[in-house]
Each structure stands twice: as C-alpha cells, then as structure tokens.
Design an enzyme around this catalytic site. Structure first.
Site, PDB file in Angstrom:
ATOM      1  CB  CYS A 177      27.280  38.738  43.277  1.00  0.00           C
ATOM      2  SG  CYS A 177      26.461  37.219  42.742  1.00  0.00           S
TER       3      CYS A 177
ATOM      4  CG  HIS B 284      25.539  37.344  47.151  1.00  0.00           C
ATOM      5  ND1 HIS B 284      25.624  38.140  46.038  1.00  0.00           N
ATOM      6  CD2 HIS B 284      25.913  38.133  48.201  1.00  0.00           C
ATOM      7  CE1 HIS B 284      26.023  39.358  46.391  1.00  0.00           C
ATOM      8  NE2 HIS B 284      26.217  39.373  47.703  1.00  0.00           N
TER       9      HIS B 284
ATOM     10  CD  GLU C  30      26.990  42.692  49.472  1.00  0.00           C
ATOM     11  OE1 GLU C  30      26.576  41.553  49.163  1.00  0.00           O
ATOM     12  OE2 GLU C  30      26.596  43.303  50.482  1.00  0.00           O
TER      13      GLU C  30
END
Length: 241
Positions: free
Chosen positions: A152, A201, A213
């Site tokens: 990420c 994240h 993402e």
C-alpha cells in the site's frame, strides 16, 4: 507535522497513463472494511551490513538516491508543462527536504491528476508485502519476497514521486507528511489511512466514494469503495490545490 500547510509543495519528482479513474470530489462513503494491509516491519534491510555505522551509511546512500530519482522525475513532469527548473548543474535537494524547487500552484491540479494516472497505470499489478520502488513494482520481503509488485505505501510513494514529491516509505510516516483534513472535506488525490496513526494501510482517494489501493485482500492494485471502519480521524493532503 499535523495541520502544517505545505503551500506550495516542495519538489524532488513521472510516467504512465490510465483512463477511467473517476473525477470528482465526494465524502468517503460507508463500506464494509477489508483486510488491512501491513507495511514493512521496522527491520534492517536484508541487504544491509550488520555493522551499525555501515547500516547508517547504507541508509543515507539510499535516501540520497531516492531524492535524486524523485528530483529527476519531477523535472520531467514540469518540463512537460513547459516549466524549466534549470539544467543538470542545478543542485540536488538535501535529504531533509522533498526538493529544491516547487510545483507552481497553478499546476497543482495537473500534478494531482498525474499522481492518480501514475498509480492507476499499475492496476492489476500483484500485491507484494514490502514491494514497490520509486520507479515501479519490485520484489517485497517475507511473504512478498518472490512477488514483483506493490504494497500500500509503496504504491502511493511511487505515484507521488512522479511529480517530484518524495514521501516516506511507511504508511504511519506518510500520515504526517502533509496537511490533515477532515474526511468530509476530502479531495481527489488525498491519502486515506487506516489503523492507529495510519500505520496499517494507506489508499489514494479518487472522489465519488472510491479509492485506489494496493490491496492485500484483493491481491493486487485495484479500485475499491472507501471503507470508513478503522479510518484515521483525518485524511492527508500532500498537494494543495
């Protein structure tokens, strides 16, 4: 750095084109939470020597190389807009900054769209824990050691490097790399974080309740509905426009 206004953004610098990522500004929407994607563990790089001084020197060398790479990418981006930042003799930025030059405010929206296109060009690339360099997908570590791809934080770092903006490698550090904005005021190109201090994240907001993402649960770079569960109190704006 909370609530610090980066206005305009310092540079240090892109490629890639992808169409179809939706334009618009919208409040992040409710959706079921997905599996959080971990960031790199705080461990010495597998390739770094064990001596503490050697480790420090290797880290400084890697930082200088990342800064120069980002600066070169940023020059290419602004050169495409007809903005000349100086020739090869122009000094490189120090490791303590993201660049010696700045994105003109008038071009900030173009820069944000370029960031999104650069990230979007990696759609479908595999998720790789610890993967992703300033120049593209790379092998990760541990479970990602045999997979070329992005995690990420690696994906968003790659995206912003394309316009000469060097942000930290770990999502928890990325959370504090720009101005904090309430989620209700999120704009296209803002970073959305999950977990305490943003350490679990990070995603790139596209508007209309969608985000781009590198997803561990999906196993690839993808567009997903924004998840509110576990979201940090603020999103982070790296480029002001």
């Amino acid at each position: 750095m909370r609530h610090t206004r980066f206005h305009p953004i310092k540079l240090a610098w892109i490629t890639a084109v992808v169409a179809g990522l939706m334009v618009g500004v919208a409040t992040p929407a409710d959706a079921e939470p997905g599996q959080w994607d971990p960031t790199l563990p705080a461990l010495v790089s597998a390739g770094a020597p064990g001596d503490p001084l050697a480790v420090a020197n290797a880290s400084l060398q890697a930082t200088a190389q990342a800064t120069q790479t980002t600066l070169d990418l940023g020059r290419q981006f602004l050169g495409g807009l007809g903005i000349n930042l100086g020739g090869p003799a122009a000094s490189a930025p120090s490791a303590a900054t993201t660049g010696a030059s700045r994105i003109p405010r008038a071009n900030a929206r173009q820069a944000v769209e370029y960031v999104i296109r650069r990230a979007g060009s990696q759609m479908g690339v595999p998720y790789s824990w610890g993967g992703g360099s300033l120049q593209g997908p790379s092998k990760g570590v541990d479970s990602g050691a045999n997979t070329v791809g992005f995690d990420c934080s690696g994906l968003v770092r790659y995206a912003f490097a394309g316009v000469g903006v060097l942000i930290p490698r770990f999502s928890g550090d990325q959370y504090n790399a720009g101005r904090h904005v309430p989620p209700a005021e999120a704009k296209r190109g803002d970073l959305i974080f999950y977990g305490p201090g943003g350490g679990q994240h990070v995603t790139l907001y596209l508007g209309n309740g969608q985000m781009l993402e590198a997803s561990g649960s999906a196993g690839k770079v993808t567009v997903s509905p924004v998840r509110k569960a576990g979201m940090t109190p603020f999103v982070t704006r790296i480029i002001e426009y």
